[in-house]
Motif scaffolding. Sequence first.
Motif, PDB file in Angstrom:
ATOM      1  N   LYS A 225       0.997  -0.934  -0.089  1.00 24.65           N
ATOM      2  CA  LYS A 225       0.140   0.024   0.018  1.00 24.65           C
ATOM      3  C   LYS A 225       0.929   1.135   0.026  1.00 24.65           C
ATOM      4  CE  LYS A 225      -4.004  -2.215   2.409  1.00 24.65           C
ATOM      5  NZ  LYS A 225      -4.758  -2.018   3.734  1.00 24.65           N
ATOM      6  N   VAL A 226       1.815   1.255   0.997  1.00 21.44           N
ATOM      7  CA  VAL A 226       2.941   2.208   0.813  1.00 21.44           C
ATOM      8  C   VAL A 226       3.292   2.657  -0.520  1.00 21.44           C
ATOM      9  CG1 VAL A 226       4.935   3.133   1.761  1.00 21.44           C
ATOM     10  CG2 VAL A 226       3.350   1.933   3.146  1.00 21.44           C
ATOM     11  N   ARG A 227       3.901   1.426  -1.244  1.00 19.68           N
ATOM     12  CA  ARG A 227       4.544   1.731  -2.640  1.00 19.68           C
ATOM     13  C   ARG A 227       3.417   2.175  -3.672  1.00 19.68           C
ATOM     14  NH1 ARG A 227       7.471  -2.722  -1.066  1.00 19.68           N
ATOM     15  NH2 ARG A 227       6.022  -4.288  -1.844  1.00 19.68           N
ATOM     16  N   ARG A 228       2.280   1.516  -3.490  1.00 14.26           N
ATOM     17  CA  ARG A 228       1.381   2.223  -4.381  1.00 14.26           C
ATOM     18  C   ARG A 228       0.878   3.577  -4.227  1.00 14.26           C
ATOM     19  NH1 ARG A 228      -1.806  -1.593  -3.254  1.00 14.26           N
ATOM     20  NH2 ARG A 228      -3.680  -0.272  -1.942  1.00 14.26           N
ATOM     21  N   ARG A 229       0.725   4.062  -3.015  1.00 17.21           N
ATOM     22  CA  ARG A 229       0.458   5.555  -2.702  1.00 17.21           C
ATOM     23  C   ARG A 229       1.831   6.471  -3.046  1.00 17.21           C
ATOM     24  NH1 ARG A 229      -2.790   8.259   1.200  1.00 17.21           N
ATOM     25  NH2 ARG A 229      -4.137   6.578   0.833  1.00 17.21           N
ATOM     26  N   ALA A 230       2.834   5.764  -2.840  1.00 22.79           N
ATOM     27  CA  ALA A 230       3.946   6.660  -3.636  1.00 22.79           C
ATOM     28  C   ALA A 230       4.003   6.920  -4.966  1.00 22.79           C
ATOM     29  CB  ALA A 230       5.285   6.245  -2.985  1.00 22.79           C
ATOM     30  N   ARG A 231       3.522   5.901  -5.824  1.00 22.75           N
ATOM     31  CA  ARG A 231       3.459   6.133  -7.292  1.00 22.75           C
ATOM     32  C   ARG A 231       2.299   6.941  -7.609  1.00 22.75           C
ATOM     33  NH1 ARG A 231       3.838   0.272  -6.744  1.00 22.75           N
ATOM     34  NH2 ARG A 231       1.631   0.226  -7.147  1.00 22.75           N
ATOM     35  N   HIS A 232       1.288   6.791  -6.751  1.00 13.40           N
ATOM     36  CA  HIS A 232       0.092   7.855  -7.111  1.00 13.40           C
ATOM     37  C   HIS A 232       0.456   9.246  -6.849  1.00 13.40           C
ATOM     38  CE1 HIS A 232      -3.071   4.466  -6.439  1.00 13.40           C
ATOM     39  NE2 HIS A 232      -2.397   4.230  -7.810  1.00 13.40           N
ATOM     40  N   LEU A 233       1.282   9.514  -5.810  1.00 13.41           N
ATOM     41  CA  LEU A 233       1.554  10.866  -5.458  1.00 13.41           C
ATOM     42  C   LEU A 233       2.682  11.484  -6.397  1.00 13.41           C
ATOM     43  CD1 LEU A 233       1.936  10.368  -1.532  1.00 13.41           C
ATOM     44  CD2 LEU A 233       0.530  11.943  -2.598  1.00 13.41           C
ATOM     45  N   ARG A 234       3.572  10.444  -6.824  1.00 23.01           N
ATOM     46  CA  ARG A 234       4.581  10.810  -7.978  1.00 23.01           C
ATOM     47  C   ARG A 234       3.854  11.415  -9.425  1.00 23.01           C
ATOM     48  NH1 ARG A 234      10.295  10.292  -9.056  1.00 23.01           N
ATOM     49  NH2 ARG A 234      10.199  11.681 -10.847  1.00 23.01           N
ATOM     50  N   ALA A 235       2.681  10.498  -9.551  1.00 16.35           N
ATOM     51  CA  ALA A 235       2.010  10.943 -10.806  1.00 16.35           C
ATOM     52  C   ALA A 235       1.323  12.227 -10.803  1.00 16.35           C
ATOM     53  CB  ALA A 235       0.923   9.802 -10.961  1.00 16.35           C
ATOM     54  N   VAL A 236       1.074  12.678  -9.432  1.00 18.08           N
ATOM     55  CA  VAL A 236       0.334  14.059  -9.165  1.00 18.08           C
ATOM     56  C   VAL A 236       1.557  15.233  -9.266  1.00 18.08           C
ATOM     57  CG1 VAL A 236      -0.971  15.675  -7.758  1.00 18.08           C
ATOM     58  CG2 VAL A 236      -1.743  13.176  -8.054  1.00 18.08           C
ATOM     59  N   GLN A 237       2.375  14.742  -8.717  1.00 15.24           N
ATOM     60  CA  GLN A 237       3.769  15.581  -8.605  1.00 15.24           C
ATOM     61  C   GLN A 237       4.193  15.955 -10.230  1.00 15.24           C
ATOM     62  OE1 GLN A 237       6.861  14.154  -6.174  1.00 15.24           O
ATOM     63  NE2 GLN A 237       8.341  15.250  -7.413  1.00 15.24           N
ATOM     64  N   ASP A 238       4.320  15.074 -10.879  1.00 14.89           N
ATOM     65  CA  ASP A 238       4.677  14.967 -12.155  1.00 14.89           C
ATOM     66  C   ASP A 238       3.804  15.984 -13.122  1.00 14.89           C
ATOM     67  OD1 ASP A 238       7.006  13.508 -11.941  1.00 14.89           O
ATOM     68  OD2 ASP A 238       6.206  11.741 -12.821  1.00 14.89           O
ATOM     69  N   LEU A 239       2.543  15.918 -12.879  1.00 16.41           N
ATOM     70  CA  LEU A 239       1.422  16.748 -13.494  1.00 16.41           C
ATOM     71  C   LEU A 239       1.513  18.079 -13.123  1.00 16.41           C
ATOM     72  CD1 LEU A 239      -1.600  14.057 -13.384  1.00 16.41           C
ATOM     73  CD2 LEU A 239      -0.491  15.082 -15.580  1.00 16.41           C
ATOM     74  N   LEU A 240       1.703  18.281 -11.783  1.00 18.13           N
ATOM     75  CA  LEU A 240       1.855  19.701 -11.359  1.00 18.13           C
ATOM     76  C   LEU A 240       3.019  20.361 -11.849  1.00 18.13           C
ATOM     77  CD1 LEU A 240       0.214  19.184  -7.831  1.00 18.13           C
ATOM     78  CD2 LEU A 240      -0.860  20.414  -9.775  1.00 18.13           C
ATOM     79  N   GLY A 241       4.043  19.423 -11.740  1.00 18.63           N
ATOM     80  CA  GLY A 241       5.465  19.952 -12.164  1.00 18.63           C
ATOM     81  C   GLY A 241       5.302  20.421 -13.777  1.00 18.63           C
ATOM     82  N   ALA A 242       4.589  19.922 -14.414  1.00 15.03           N
ATOM     83  CA  ALA A 242       4.549  20.126 -16.096  1.00 15.03           C
ATOM     84  C   ALA A 242       3.820  21.555 -16.155  1.00 15.03           C
ATOM     85  CB  ALA A 242       3.836  19.097 -16.609  1.00 15.03           C
ATOM     86  N   ILE A 243       2.712  21.831 -15.129  1.00 17.54           N
ATOM     87  CA  ILE A 243       2.124  23.088 -15.073  1.00 17.54           C
ATOM     88  C   ILE A 243       2.983  24.169 -14.747  1.00 17.54           C
ATOM     89  CG2 ILE A 243       0.314  24.327 -14.018  1.00 17.54           C
ATOM     90  CD1 ILE A 243      -1.439  21.907 -13.872  1.00 17.54           C
ATOM     91  N   THR A 244       3.840  23.781 -13.810  1.00 14.63           N
ATOM     92  CA  THR A 244       4.834  24.688 -13.155  1.00 14.63           C
ATOM     93  C   THR A 244       5.743  25.059 -14.164  1.00 14.63           C
ATOM     94  OG1 THR A 244       4.482  23.758 -10.868  1.00 14.63           O
ATOM     95  CG2 THR A 244       6.478  25.005 -11.118  1.00 14.63           C
ATOM     96  N   ASP A 245       6.372  24.267 -15.141  1.00 15.95           N
ATOM     97  CA  ASP A 245       7.378  24.247 -15.890  1.00 15.95           C
ATOM     98  C   ASP A 245       6.741  25.502 -16.945  1.00 15.95           C
ATOM     99  OD1 ASP A 245       9.132  22.692 -14.742  1.00 15.95           O
ATOM    100  OD2 ASP A 245       8.666  20.959 -16.012  1.00 15.95           O
ATOM    101  N   LEU A 246       5.418  25.220 -17.312  1.00 18.36           N
ATOM    102  CA  LEU A 246       4.858  26.235 -18.301  1.00 18.36           C
ATOM    103  C   LEU A 246       4.865  27.506 -17.655  1.00 18.36           C
ATOM    104  CD1 LEU A 246       1.876  24.070 -19.514  1.00 18.36           C
ATOM    105  CD2 LEU A 246       4.010  24.678 -20.858  1.00 18.36           C
ATOM    106  N   ALA A 247       4.594  27.783 -16.305  1.00 21.54           N
ATOM    107  CA  ALA A 247       4.538  28.782 -15.670  1.00 21.54           C
ATOM    108  C   ALA A 247       5.911  29.811 -15.568  1.00 21.54           C
ATOM    109  CB  ALA A 247       3.951  29.050 -14.432  1.00 21.54           C
TER     110      ALA A 247
END
Length: 300
Positions: free
Chosen positions: A177-199
């Motif tokens: 469960k820990v590893r699965r949650r970390a993967r999901h958080l990483r996916a959100v981090q990458d999406l938000l990071g792409a938005i930040t890179d645009l800004a």
Amino acid sequence: ADNVARQWQAKGGKSRAAFSLYRRVIEPDRRARFAASWKAVAAALGPARDAQVLLAGIAARAPAGEEASALLGHLAQRRDAATRTAQDALASVQFQRLLFEFAIWIEEGMVVPDKAGRPFRDVTRRMLARRQRRLAKSAARLRKLDEDELHELRIDVKKLRYATEFAESLFPEVADKVRRRARHLRAVQDLLGAITDLATAARDRAALFAGLAPEEGERLAAQFAALEEHRHAGRAQLLRRAARKLERIVAEPDWWAADCLRCSQGRGRRSAAPATRWWGGGRGERALPATGGEGGSNRQ
């Protein structure tokens, strides 16, 4: 060279995150000093990462042929200059001294007893719960956040992801469960990071072409703006995907909660999770141990 700089930037970021997440049980004086040192390292290495991300994003949308070659060449020169600066920082005496002194502190033992006498697992559980509540508040108003607030949310997601990864060896009974949650958080981090890179690209657009002849600078800036417009068209989709993933994360049961742990233990699911250090990790390295009676001594 760029990959090495990014790896050290990530290691420094993990260290600073741990100082913040576990600030109540990490020796305070040297924690503050090393946090400032790793922040300086991030400032020296960050431009190389930003320049590489920008170049890759523009190259992916640039038309083939000579039309965009001057723009890509200019961005590549900026990337190479930033990479050389990062290389110089990593080769400096100051950075080598930082690594040496940081390693000594780790081996001496950076963890101090919790003031309330709580075992390290309980300290971690309480920290995760605080971070999850903070994330839930931001997730509820995600679509209303401005660029600065989205950047802060990305930092919160990254810290919770790091906290989750740090905790894996402390909660082997729910390691899956820990590893699965970390993967999901990483996916959100990458999406938000792409938005930040645009800004970031939009904010730094004027500086990208400073120093060029006026006519050439205007021509390259116009090409850059046209390509960036196509990239920005995907921002809304990035935000929607991040919102959906965050909603699922917030709705999931807290894997560190006592009832979830008892449920996993009752089913006999005890994974042998490999212990990794939060400051980079590696084969055979130890995790931050529990204090008191849970999981070992206070020694690093």
